[in-house]
Every structure is written in structure tokens, then in C-alpha cells.
Scaffold this motif. Structure first.
Motif, PDB file in Angstrom:
ATOM      1  N   PHE A  29      21.926  34.279  52.667  1.00 31.68           N
ATOM      2  CA  PHE A  29      22.108  35.478  51.846  1.00 31.68           C
ATOM      3  C   PHE A  29      22.634  36.629  52.679  1.00 31.68           C
ATOM      4  N   GLY A  30      23.158  37.616  51.990  1.00 39.39           N
ATOM      5  CA  GLY A  30      23.505  38.902  52.564  1.00 39.39           C
ATOM      6  C   GLY A  30      22.831  39.973  51.732  1.00 39.39           C
ATOM      7  N   ALA A  31      22.505  41.095  52.361  1.00 34.13           N
ATOM      8  CA  ALA A  31      21.834  42.187  51.654  1.00 34.13           C
ATOM      9  C   ALA A  31      22.280  43.519  52.242  1.00 34.13           C
ATOM     10  N   GLN A  32      22.151  44.555  51.434  1.00 36.25           N
ATOM     11  CA  GLN A  32      22.616  45.881  51.835  1.00 36.25           C
ATOM     12  C   GLN A  32      21.579  46.943  51.507  1.00 36.25           C
ATOM     13  N   LEU A  33      21.538  47.944  52.380  1.00 36.31           N
ATOM     14  CA  LEU A  33      20.721  49.137  52.164  1.00 36.31           C
ATOM     15  C   LEU A  33      21.610  50.341  52.459  1.00 36.31           C
ATOM     16  N   ASP A  34      21.817  51.178  51.445  1.00 35.04           N
ATOM     17  CA  ASP A  34      22.606  52.393  51.632  1.00 35.04           C
ATOM     18  C   ASP A  34      21.675  53.559  51.923  1.00 35.04           C
ATOM     19  N   VAL A  35      22.193  54.530  52.659  1.00 31.23           N
ATOM     20  CA  VAL A  35      21.375  55.633  53.149  1.00 31.23           C
ATOM     21  C   VAL A  35      20.671  56.397  52.019  1.00 31.23           C
ATOM     22  N   VAL A 139       5.471  43.168  62.360  1.00 32.33           N
ATOM     23  CA  VAL A 139       6.281  43.700  63.461  1.00 32.33           C
ATOM     24  C   VAL A 139       7.785  43.526  63.224  1.00 32.33           C
ATOM     25  N   ALA A 140       8.200  42.459  62.543  1.00 34.10           N
ATOM     26  CA  ALA A 140       9.632  42.327  62.227  1.00 34.10           C
ATOM     27  C   ALA A 140      10.067  43.464  61.310  1.00 34.10           C
ATOM     28  N   THR A 141       9.248  43.740  60.309  1.00 33.08           N
ATOM     29  CA  THR A 141       9.550  44.841  59.390  1.00 33.08           C
ATOM     30  C   THR A 141       9.588  46.164  60.151  1.00 33.08           C
ATOM     31  N   ALA A 142       8.658  46.333  61.084  1.00 31.57           N
ATOM     32  CA  ALA A 142       8.576  47.584  61.841  1.00 31.57           C
ATOM     33  C   ALA A 142       9.786  47.805  62.741  1.00 31.57           C
ATOM     34  N   VAL A 143      10.246  46.761  63.446  1.00 28.71           N
ATOM     35  CA  VAL A 143      11.401  46.974  64.328  1.00 28.71           C
ATOM     36  C   VAL A 143      12.669  47.208  63.510  1.00 28.71           C
ATOM     37  N   LYS A 144      12.780  46.541  62.358  1.00 23.05           N
ATOM     38  CA  LYS A 144      13.938  46.810  61.498  1.00 23.05           C
ATOM     39  C   LYS A 144      13.853  48.222  60.921  1.00 23.05           C
ATOM     40  N   ALA A 145      12.651  48.660  60.545  1.00 27.39           N
ATOM     41  CA  ALA A 145      12.471  50.030  60.041  1.00 27.39           C
ATOM     42  C   ALA A 145      12.857  51.044  61.111  1.00 27.39           C
ATOM     43  N   ALA A 146      12.440  50.801  62.350  1.00 35.27           N
ATOM     44  CA  ALA A 146      12.783  51.712  63.446  1.00 35.27           C
ATOM     45  C   ALA A 146      14.298  51.797  63.628  1.00 35.27           C
ATOM     46  N   SER A 147      14.983  50.662  63.502  1.00 35.11           N
ATOM     47  CA  SER A 147      16.443  50.684  63.655  1.00 35.11           C
ATOM     48  C   SER A 147      17.095  51.485  62.533  1.00 35.11           C
ATOM     49  N   ILE A 148      16.609  51.324  61.315  1.00 32.68           N
ATOM     50  CA  ILE A 148      17.169  52.066  60.174  1.00 32.68           C
ATOM     51  C   ILE A 148      16.949  53.564  60.349  1.00 32.68           C
ATOM     52  N   LEU A 149      15.744  53.953  60.732  1.00 33.18           N
ATOM     53  CA  LEU A 149      15.448  55.380  60.917  1.00 33.18           C
ATOM     54  C   LEU A 149      16.311  55.988  62.017  1.00 33.18           C
ATOM     55  N   ALA A 150      16.400  55.310  63.151  1.00 30.65           N
ATOM     56  CA  ALA A 150      17.176  55.852  64.272  1.00 30.65           C
ATOM     57  C   ALA A 150      18.657  55.937  63.938  1.00 30.65           C
ATOM     58  N   LEU A 151      19.201  54.870  63.398  1.00 25.10           N
ATOM     59  CA  LEU A 151      20.648  54.837  63.160  1.00 25.10           C
ATOM     60  C   LEU A 151      21.064  55.728  61.991  1.00 25.10           C
ATOM     61  N   SER A 152      20.229  55.832  60.965  1.00 32.15           N
ATOM     62  CA  SER A 152      20.576  56.736  59.864  1.00 32.15           C
ATOM     63  C   SER A 152      20.549  58.188  60.328  1.00 32.15           C
ATOM     64  N   SER A 153      19.685  58.505  61.287  1.00 31.61           N
ATOM     65  CA  SER A 153      19.653  59.875  61.811  1.00 31.61           C
ATOM     66  C   SER A 153      20.891  60.191  62.649  1.00 31.61           C
ATOM     67  N   GLU A 154      21.634  59.143  63.037  1.00 33.44           N
ATOM     68  CA  GLU A 154      22.859  59.310  63.823  1.00 33.44           C
ATOM     69  C   GLU A 154      24.119  59.137  62.988  1.00 33.44           C
ATOM     70  N   GLY A 155      23.972  59.050  61.655  1.00 31.68           N
ATOM     71  CA  GLY A 155      25.143  59.010  60.797  1.00 31.68           C
ATOM     72  C   GLY A 155      25.491  57.672  60.186  1.00 31.68           C
ATOM     73  N   VAL A 156      24.718  56.621  60.467  1.00 31.44           N
ATOM     74  CA  VAL A 156      24.982  55.340  59.809  1.00 31.44           C
ATOM     75  C   VAL A 156      24.546  55.476  58.350  1.00 31.44           C
ATOM     76  N   THR A 157      25.413  55.059  57.443  1.00 31.92           N
ATOM     77  CA  THR A 157      25.119  55.214  56.011  1.00 31.92           C
ATOM     78  C   THR A 157      24.977  53.884  55.274  1.00 31.92           C
ATOM     79  N   ARG A 158      25.372  52.793  55.914  1.00 27.68           N
ATOM     80  CA  ARG A 158      25.273  51.485  55.262  1.00 27.68           C
ATOM     81  C   ARG A 158      24.698  50.474  56.259  1.00 27.68           C
ATOM     82  N   PHE A 159      23.669  49.762  55.820  1.00 29.44           N
ATOM     83  CA  PHE A 159      23.009  48.746  56.631  1.00 29.44           C
ATOM     84  C   PHE A 159      23.184  47.394  55.957  1.00 29.44           C
ATOM     85  N   ARG A 160      23.630  46.402  56.724  1.00 26.42           N
ATOM     86  CA  ARG A 160      23.804  45.036  56.220  1.00 26.42           C
ATOM     87  C   ARG A 160      22.863  44.109  56.994  1.00 26.42           C
ATOM     88  N   THR A 161      22.383  43.101  56.317  1.00 22.11           N
ATOM     89  CA  THR A 161      21.554  42.086  56.954  1.00 22.11           C
ATOM     90  C   THR A 161      21.750  40.784  56.209  1.00 22.11           C
TER      91      THR A 161
END
Length: 193
Positions: A29-35, A139-161
Motif C-alpha cells: 500500500f501507499g498512504a499520504q498525510l498532508d500538513v 515506539v514505531a508510531t512515536a519515531v514516525k510522529a517525531a519525524s512528522i513534527l520536525a519536518l512539518s515545522s521545516e516546511g514539509v507539507t506532504r508525507f508519503r509512506t
């Protein structure tokens, strides 16, 4: 070992291939999360409640990354579409375009990590893995959450997984984070003659 073809699940070729003795051996599968769908407070709680200290990985974490990668090398379900090539000292080193986040125990052992490739305003998860003894603890959810928080604060608007559709743990983690599945893939295989 047989041949393999990866196609979108609704590809018109599927029926013809199945009639020709190909069979579905894996689903992915593929999935998306927009900012605009990110719930920062909830993601922050996932990070702070997790076992271990969650932080971005650095160049001096390469040995820990390689150790965890070796310990989990056989843990990627799904076949050719979701395989994980073992990391090298070069590919284990985070960079500006290849960011990584991990969960560390008090003794410094890395027990979970996610690597994310950043291309402008889009970030795509390469892989997320957890040490077998630390699974089912968030912990998998937590490290992915940390990546989303950090990268969205730097201007990333679309996350794919993405990943194996048989990996219930990552499906649950992605749903918790807010990802919406938007792609279904199949791997068709046929035994060699």
C-alpha cells in the motif's frame, strides 16, 4: 525462485496474468498525510509517552543504526515490493535530504528508527523498524510522529509512506498518525520453469 511483477491492484493486466498462471503473492500500500491534517498535540503526546528517548539521528549514531538494521534484517514482510536492502555505513548516515529519527534506551541502545527521504515539500518514509523485544509499545508510531513534527515545522507539507498490507502493526501506526491509504499494489509471481 520465480518471476515477480508489481502492479496497482486494479491494473487491467492483472486478470490476464492470473489466467496465465501468475498468482498474488503479496499486497502492499501507499498512504499520504498532508500538513493540514496533522494534529500536532496528539503527535506530541505519542512522542512523549513512548518508551525511550525519541530524537533525530545524527552521524555519530551510524553504529547503532547498523546494529539495529542487522538485528531486524529479516523482518520485512511483503516480498519484492517492500524489501529492505541492508544499510551500509554510507546509507545509514542521515543527511539533509535523508532524515532519520530513533528511540533510545537509557543505556544508549537504539530500539526503533525511521528513515525519511525529503524532496522539497514532500517527505517519503523509506522504512521504519523496531527491535523485536520493543514491538507493540508504540515506539514505531512515536519515531514516525517525531519525524512528522520536525519536518512539518521545516516546511514539509506532504508525507508519503507505504509497506506490506500484511503488516498490521504499521497499518495501525499509520492510521494513528493520520495517514490515508490511497494506493493498493499487488505482487504477482510465477514459478520458473
Amino acid at each position: 525462485m520465480g518471476e515477480a511483477i508489481v502492479l496497482p491492484a486494479d491494473d487491467p493486466q492483472r486478470e490476464q496474468l492470473e489466467r496465465a498462471s501468475w498468482h498474488v503473492s503479496a499486497r502492499s500500500f501507499g498512504a499520504q498525510l498532508d500538513v493540514d491534517r496533522i494534529e500536532s498535540e496528539g503527535l506530541g503526546r505519542l512522542v512523549t509517552r513512548a518508551d525511550g528517548a525519541i530524537r533525530e539521528l545524527r552521524a555519530d549514531d551510524v553504529d547503532a543504526v547498523l546494529t539495529l538494521d542487522a538485528a531486524t534484517s529479516g523482518d520485512y514482510p511483503g516480498g519484492v515490493a517492500t524489501r529492505h536492502d541492508p544499510l551500509t555505513p554510507h546509507s545509514a548516515a542521515p543527511s539533509e535530504s535523508r532524515r532519520a529519527f530513533g528511540a533510545f534506551l537509557a543505556d544508549g541502545e537504539l530500539v526503533a528508527m525511521t528513515f525519511v527521504d525529503v524532496h522539497g515539500a514532500t517527505a517519503e518514509t523509506d522504512f521504519t523498524v523496531v527491535h523485536p523485544e520493543w514491538r507493540r509499545r508504540g515506539v514505531a508510531t512515536a519515531v514516525k510522529a517525531a519525524s512528522i513534527l520536525a519536518l512539518s515545522s521545516e516546511g514539509v507539507t506532504r508525507f508519503r509512506t507505504g509497506g506490506s498490507a500484511d503488516n498490521e502493526a504499521i497499518l495501525r501506526a499509520n492510521a494513528t498518525l493520520g495517514y490515508v491509504r490511497d494506493e493498493e499494489w499487488i505482487t504477482l509471481t510465477r514459478e520458473s520453469a
